[in-house]
Design a protein around this motif. Structure first.
Motif, PDB file in Angstrom:
ATOM      1  N   VAL A 238      80.484   6.411 -28.388  1.00 20.64           N
ATOM      2  CA  VAL A 238      80.016   6.945 -29.551  1.00 20.64           C
ATOM      3  C   VAL A 238      79.323   8.595 -29.054  1.00 20.64           C
ATOM      4  CG1 VAL A 238      79.381   7.603 -31.722  1.00 20.64           C
ATOM      5  CG2 VAL A 238      80.025   5.149 -31.248  1.00 20.64           C
ATOM      6  N   LEU A 239      77.963   8.091 -28.659  1.00 24.91           N
ATOM      7  CA  LEU A 239      77.399   9.427 -27.628  1.00 24.91           C
ATOM      8  C   LEU A 239      78.547   9.916 -26.534  1.00 24.91           C
ATOM      9  CD1 LEU A 239      74.262   7.703 -28.378  1.00 24.91           C
ATOM     10  CD2 LEU A 239      75.195   9.093 -29.650  1.00 24.91           C
ATOM     11  N   GLY A 240      78.692   9.172 -25.886  1.00 26.32           N
ATOM     12  CA  GLY A 240      79.184   9.666 -24.052  1.00 26.32           C
ATOM     13  C   GLY A 240      77.666   9.754 -23.296  1.00 26.32           C
ATOM     14  N   LEU A 241      78.422  10.358 -22.727  1.00 22.62           N
ATOM     15  CA  LEU A 241      76.990  10.340 -20.901  1.00 22.62           C
ATOM     16  C   LEU A 241      75.506   9.991 -21.927  1.00 22.62           C
ATOM     17  CD1 LEU A 241      77.363   9.816 -18.102  1.00 22.62           C
ATOM     18  CD2 LEU A 241      76.940  12.106 -17.634  1.00 22.62           C
ATOM     19  N   CYS A 242      74.704   9.295 -21.648  1.00 25.57           N
ATOM     20  CA  CYS A 242      73.753   9.226 -21.897  1.00 25.57           C
ATOM     21  C   CYS A 242      72.815   8.093 -20.494  1.00 25.57           C
ATOM     22  CB  CYS A 242      73.371   8.017 -23.183  1.00 25.57           C
ATOM     23  SG  CYS A 242      74.435   8.224 -24.744  1.00 25.57           S
TER      24      CYS A 242
ATOM     25  N   GLY B 244      79.049  17.218 -14.683  1.00 21.86           N
ATOM     26  CA  GLY B 244      79.851  18.289 -15.351  1.00 21.86           C
ATOM     27  C   GLY B 244      78.838  18.993 -16.349  1.00 21.86           C
ATOM     28  N   ILE B 245      78.109  18.602 -16.806  1.00 18.79           N
ATOM     29  CA  ILE B 245      76.776  18.838 -18.111  1.00 18.79           C
ATOM     30  C   ILE B 245      77.092  20.448 -18.155  1.00 18.79           C
ATOM     31  CG2 ILE B 245      74.762  18.352 -19.559  1.00 18.79           C
ATOM     32  CD1 ILE B 245      77.176  16.139 -19.553  1.00 18.79           C
ATOM     33  N   VAL B 246      76.053  20.621 -16.151  1.00 17.34           N
ATOM     34  CA  VAL B 246      75.379  21.586 -16.442  1.00 17.34           C
ATOM     35  C   VAL B 246      76.665  22.174 -15.522  1.00 17.34           C
ATOM     36  CG1 VAL B 246      73.716  23.378 -15.181  1.00 17.34           C
ATOM     37  CG2 VAL B 246      72.984  21.226 -16.544  1.00 17.34           C
ATOM     38  N   THR B 247      77.024  23.643 -15.560  1.00 21.07           N
ATOM     39  CA  THR B 247      78.329  23.659 -15.494  1.00 21.07           C
ATOM     40  C   THR B 247      78.280  25.235 -15.263  1.00 21.07           C
ATOM     41  OG1 THR B 247      79.887  24.493 -16.351  1.00 21.07           O
ATOM     42  CG2 THR B 247      79.890  22.654 -16.183  1.00 21.07           C
ATOM     43  N   PRO B 248      79.170  26.072 -13.986  1.00 21.83           N
ATOM     44  CA  PRO B 248      78.846  27.469 -13.689  1.00 21.83           C
ATOM     45  C   PRO B 248      79.292  28.416 -14.840  1.00 21.83           C
ATOM     46  CG  PRO B 248      80.747  25.849 -12.102  1.00 21.83           C
ATOM     47  CD  PRO B 248      80.221  25.314 -12.449  1.00 21.83           C
ATOM     48  N   GLU B 249      79.961  27.504 -15.746  1.00 21.77           N
ATOM     49  CA  GLU B 249      80.985  28.469 -16.473  1.00 21.77           C
ATOM     50  C   GLU B 249      80.057  28.439 -18.299  1.00 21.77           C
ATOM     51  OE1 GLU B 249      84.151  29.526 -17.123  1.00 21.77           O
ATOM     52  OE2 GLU B 249      84.665  28.195 -15.403  1.00 21.77           O
ATOM     53  N   ASN B 250      78.981  26.754 -18.062  1.00 23.77           N
ATOM     54  CA  ASN B 250      77.761  27.373 -18.988  1.00 23.77           C
ATOM     55  C   ASN B 250      76.055  27.852 -18.366  1.00 23.77           C
ATOM     56  OD1 ASN B 250      76.487  24.949 -18.452  1.00 23.77           O
ATOM     57  ND2 ASN B 250      77.652  23.539 -19.477  1.00 23.77           N
ATOM     58  N   ASP B 251      76.306  28.014 -17.194  1.00 22.37           N
ATOM     59  CA  ASP B 251      74.506  28.477 -17.331  1.00 22.37           C
ATOM     60  C   ASP B 251      75.390  29.952 -15.763  1.00 22.37           C
ATOM     61  OD1 ASP B 251      71.391  27.318 -16.457  1.00 22.37           O
ATOM     62  OD2 ASP B 251      72.270  29.094 -15.159  1.00 22.37           O
TER      63      ASP B 251
ATOM     64  N   THR C 263      56.881   4.292 -23.210  1.00 20.11           N
ATOM     65  CA  THR C 263      57.841   3.380 -23.956  1.00 20.11           C
ATOM     66  C   THR C 263      59.896   4.345 -23.108  1.00 20.11           C
ATOM     67  OG1 THR C 263      59.193   3.837 -26.075  1.00 20.11           O
ATOM     68  CG2 THR C 263      57.727   5.654 -25.096  1.00 20.11           C
ATOM     69  N   PHE C 264      60.867   3.617 -23.200  1.00 20.76           N
ATOM     70  CA  PHE C 264      62.009   3.971 -23.091  1.00 20.76           C
ATOM     71  C   PHE C 264      62.665   5.377 -24.145  1.00 20.76           C
ATOM     72  CE2 PHE C 264      60.622   0.873 -19.472  1.00 20.76           C
ATOM     73  CZ  PHE C 264      61.371   2.069 -18.598  1.00 20.76           C
ATOM     74  N   GLU C 265      63.425   6.025 -23.655  1.00 21.47           N
ATOM     75  CA  GLU C 265      64.326   6.600 -25.259  1.00 21.47           C
ATOM     76  C   GLU C 265      66.153   6.419 -24.064  1.00 21.47           C
ATOM     77  OE1 GLU C 265      63.668   9.253 -28.177  1.00 21.47           O
ATOM     78  OE2 GLU C 265      62.675   8.989 -27.491  1.00 21.47           O
ATOM     79  N   LEU C 266      66.263   6.303 -24.811  1.00 20.57           N
ATOM     80  CA  LEU C 266      67.725   6.260 -24.430  1.00 20.57           C
ATOM     81  C   LEU C 266      68.783   8.515 -25.258  1.00 20.57           C
ATOM     82  CD1 LEU C 266      69.973   5.516 -23.122  1.00 20.57           C
ATOM     83  CD2 LEU C 266      71.774   5.069 -24.876  1.00 20.57           C
ATOM     84  N   LEU C 267      68.665   8.879 -24.413  1.00 20.11           N
ATOM     85  CA  LEU C 267      69.082  10.564 -24.517  1.00 20.11           C
ATOM     86  C   LEU C 267      70.939  11.066 -24.089  1.00 20.11           C
ATOM     87  CD1 LEU C 267      65.988  10.201 -23.977  1.00 20.11           C
ATOM     88  CD2 LEU C 267      65.954  12.184 -24.212  1.00 20.11           C
ATOM     89  N   THR C 268      71.116  11.923 -25.340  1.00 21.19           N
ATOM     90  CA  THR C 268      72.365  12.059 -24.489  1.00 21.19           C
ATOM     91  C   THR C 268      71.811  13.195 -23.920  1.00 21.19           C
ATOM     92  OG1 THR C 268      72.554  13.720 -26.684  1.00 21.19           O
ATOM     93  CG2 THR C 268      73.365  11.557 -27.234  1.00 21.19           C
ATOM     94  N   ALA C 269      73.269  13.548 -22.968  1.00 19.48           N
ATOM     95  CA  ALA C 269      73.253  14.440 -21.688  1.00 19.48           C
ATOM     96  C   ALA C 269      72.844  15.491 -22.150  1.00 19.48           C
ATOM     97  CB  ALA C 269      74.630  14.632 -21.082  1.00 19.48           C
ATOM     98  N   ASN C 270      73.428  15.918 -23.669  1.00 21.81           N
ATOM     99  CA  ASN C 270      72.289  17.191 -23.940  1.00 21.81           C
ATOM    100  C   ASN C 270      71.162  17.223 -24.289  1.00 21.81           C
ATOM    101  OD1 ASN C 270      74.231  19.302 -23.520  1.00 21.81           O
ATOM    102  ND2 ASN C 270      75.642  18.614 -25.243  1.00 21.81           N
ATOM    103  N   GLN C 271      70.749  16.333 -25.133  1.00 28.76           N
ATOM    104  CA  GLN C 271      69.085  15.924 -25.413  1.00 28.76           C
ATOM    105  C   GLN C 271      68.109  15.883 -24.351  1.00 28.76           C
ATOM    106  OE1 GLN C 271      69.775  12.155 -27.633  1.00 28.76           O
ATOM    107  NE2 GLN C 271      69.210  13.673 -30.089  1.00 28.76           N
ATOM    108  N   CYS C 272      69.000  15.013 -22.984  1.00 31.10           N
ATOM    109  CA  CYS C 272      68.330  15.229 -21.620  1.00 31.10           C
ATOM    110  C   CYS C 272      68.132  16.639 -20.664  1.00 31.10           C
ATOM    111  CB  CYS C 272      69.128  14.592 -20.607  1.00 31.10           C
ATOM    112  SG  CYS C 272      69.306  12.885 -21.122  1.00 31.10           S
TER     113      CYS C 272
END
Lengths: 327, 327
Positions: free
Chosen positions: B146-150, B280-287, B246-255
């Motif tokens: 559901v959340l994709g890459l986490c 592919g979360i940080v790309t030349p197109e978005n940074d 503690t540990f927490e699972l975050l989505t790529a964007n939350q990370c």
């Protein structure tokens, strides 16, 4: 004399020295002179090129310390036009090997990837000025049920102007004037390997490599934007633009052996090598020079030219002042 | 004045400047002096540290140009012993914050990762000498339906000596004397996150990052060996050594958002950032500063010290000759 020289260099480190042969000379700073446009360093010029440029004093101001594009040119169009005229003359005179490969396709000349372009120049000529250039590469890979991780390599057509008949990554191309990164990746994937649009949705941006190569043609401060593309086991790339002779699927270890040979295009090896590092094939445990290799996949091209500029060249009231410490 | 300064820096570039705050000062070469052992530069010393070392002339030779470990010490053991004695005295005097975190766990001091170690030093003290240090980090990630890459992040225990209570990568640890890279990865994964042995088989070596950070404690030329570990959706890390709150699972964007905050350990951000670039979360197109960011994840620590050495320091017939051009 140093401790590290006591152990033999790894094969991959030797490869990294090959594609960074110019970087590792310290940019030959006593021979090559910075090339300035509008006060910004955008390149480096070798003595053989300088000798020709000196014949066009209305376009290039050649001093002992640097080469400068005539600051009287007012804009992008004017600068591009004057430079093109000189290059076409030099091409007609057959002075430089590089210009034999004239492409009628231009690269932007800028200080920085995201900064405003100062002029455009035929892509065959940028190596004469050591202009930074940018490309896009796709690692087409397969998780094969029997062979494990595999990569598709292409063999370049024997009629290509550069590196004819050499092995290369599945898809690659230069970023030319007017085209974006992802757009270029899609275009090249379709032209070079007939990757269908629905598979291109799986394209993953995976970083970039930067290195500084030199050949008899000129200077190549190259940055490649890298994409990984996982392909179905039954997909077979088919060339559509006549630039590829054949494609072959190799296991990760066969790829590693292939990029170490002289049959592989030297300036494409960094992309495949980076893939093999990111996917656990080349590791700190199996390559003694791992850290040096990773470093040589990311040499500081971002700051190489701007450093020169800041320390050596100041533009005051429209007049260029060249400091005496320009070597 | 430069073209690039006309556009605003990206948030990630500002982050990369933070973890490379020392690299970007040009290594403060007028203040900090090279530290030599057996003729090899292995570090850099700040003026506050030099002021203390000068009190131990039988161990440290402090000149205007550099600091040298007494070349009369014959071997690894002798060098390690003398240095430890001085450090323990300084610790008792409470002179340096860094020494409050004395660990009774040593790092090797060497010119190069694969070269012979010259001495060992408590890991709390290496930052006083700008000794290069090496660590291992594991990106524990999940492809969530559901959340994709986490990614799993840990919150460090509030009782840790360094960066207490800060968010951090799932697993990380320093490479201390006597332990290998993969061995350290396995050990830390079990101690910090109770990763079972069968899952550790999926650990993939994925490259390394190098950066040069400075804090009030000292100088940190750090190289991290990076592993990716894909985890099942139902796996939950559990701490076993008391070092994690503690540990927490975050989505790529939350990370991405998390590593940009002051709640994240600055020197761990490069590892997570590199993961987000490779996937592919940080790309030349978005940074907008993508290339600069990738460059600052791989600064040339491999050559930083050896360059000093070769140009500035020659050992002849057992006598150290310091060239006048040492700054």
């Amino acid at each position: 004399m140093s401790l590290e020289e006591k152990t033999e260099m790894s094969r991959l480190y030797k490869l990294a020295q090959k594609f960074n042969c110019f970087y590792l000379t310290g940019l030959k700073s006593t021979e090559c002179k910075p090339f300035f446009v509008e006060g910004y360093q955008v390149g480096l010029v070798r003595p053989d090129v300088m000798k020709q440029l000196i014949r066009y004093p209305e376009v290039f101001l050649v001093s002992s310390g640097c080469v400068e594009l005539n600051p009287a040119f007012r804009d992008y169009e004017e600068r591009s036009g004057h430079v093109e005229r000189v290059l076409k003359e030099l091409r007609a005179e057959n002075v430089f090997i590089a210009l034999k490969g004239w492409r009628d396709e231009c690269y932007e000349v800028k200080t920085d990837f995201t900064s405003k372009s100062l002029l455009k120049m035929d892509r065959a000529a940028t190596c004469l000025f050591g202009i930074r250039n940018y490309g896009v590469d796709i690692n087409g890979y397969v998780r094969h049920p029997v062979l494990g991780l595999c990569l598709w390599f292409q063999k370049r057509s024997s009629t290509k102007q550069t590196w004819p008949g050499k092995w290369d990554n599945m898809v690659g191309g230069g970023l030319s004037v007017g085209h974006g990164i992802l757009e270029t990746a899609h275009k090249e994937a379709m032209e070079e390997a007939s990757v269908p649009v629905e598979l291109l949705k799986n394209l993953i941006s995976a970083g970039c490599v930067s290195f500084f190569f030199e050949s008899d043609r000129g200077l190549f401060p190259n940055t490649e934007f890298i994409f990984d593309l996982e392909l179905p086991v039954d997909f077979v790339p088919v060339n559509a633009d006549g630039e590829v002779e054949t494609f072959e699927l190799l296991t990760a270890n066969q790829c590693l052996e292939k990029i170490l040979t002289a049959d592989f295009k030297t300036t494409s090896a960094p992309v495949a090598l980076d893939f093999l590092i990111r996917h656990g094939i080349v590791t700190p445990e199996n390559d003694n020079d791992y850290l040096k290799v990773v470093e040589l996949l990311h040499v500081p091209l971002q700051s190489i030219y701007s450093t020169y500029l800041r320390s050596m060249h100041i533009k005051e009231n429209g007049t260029s002042v060249h400091h005496s410490n320009i070597v």
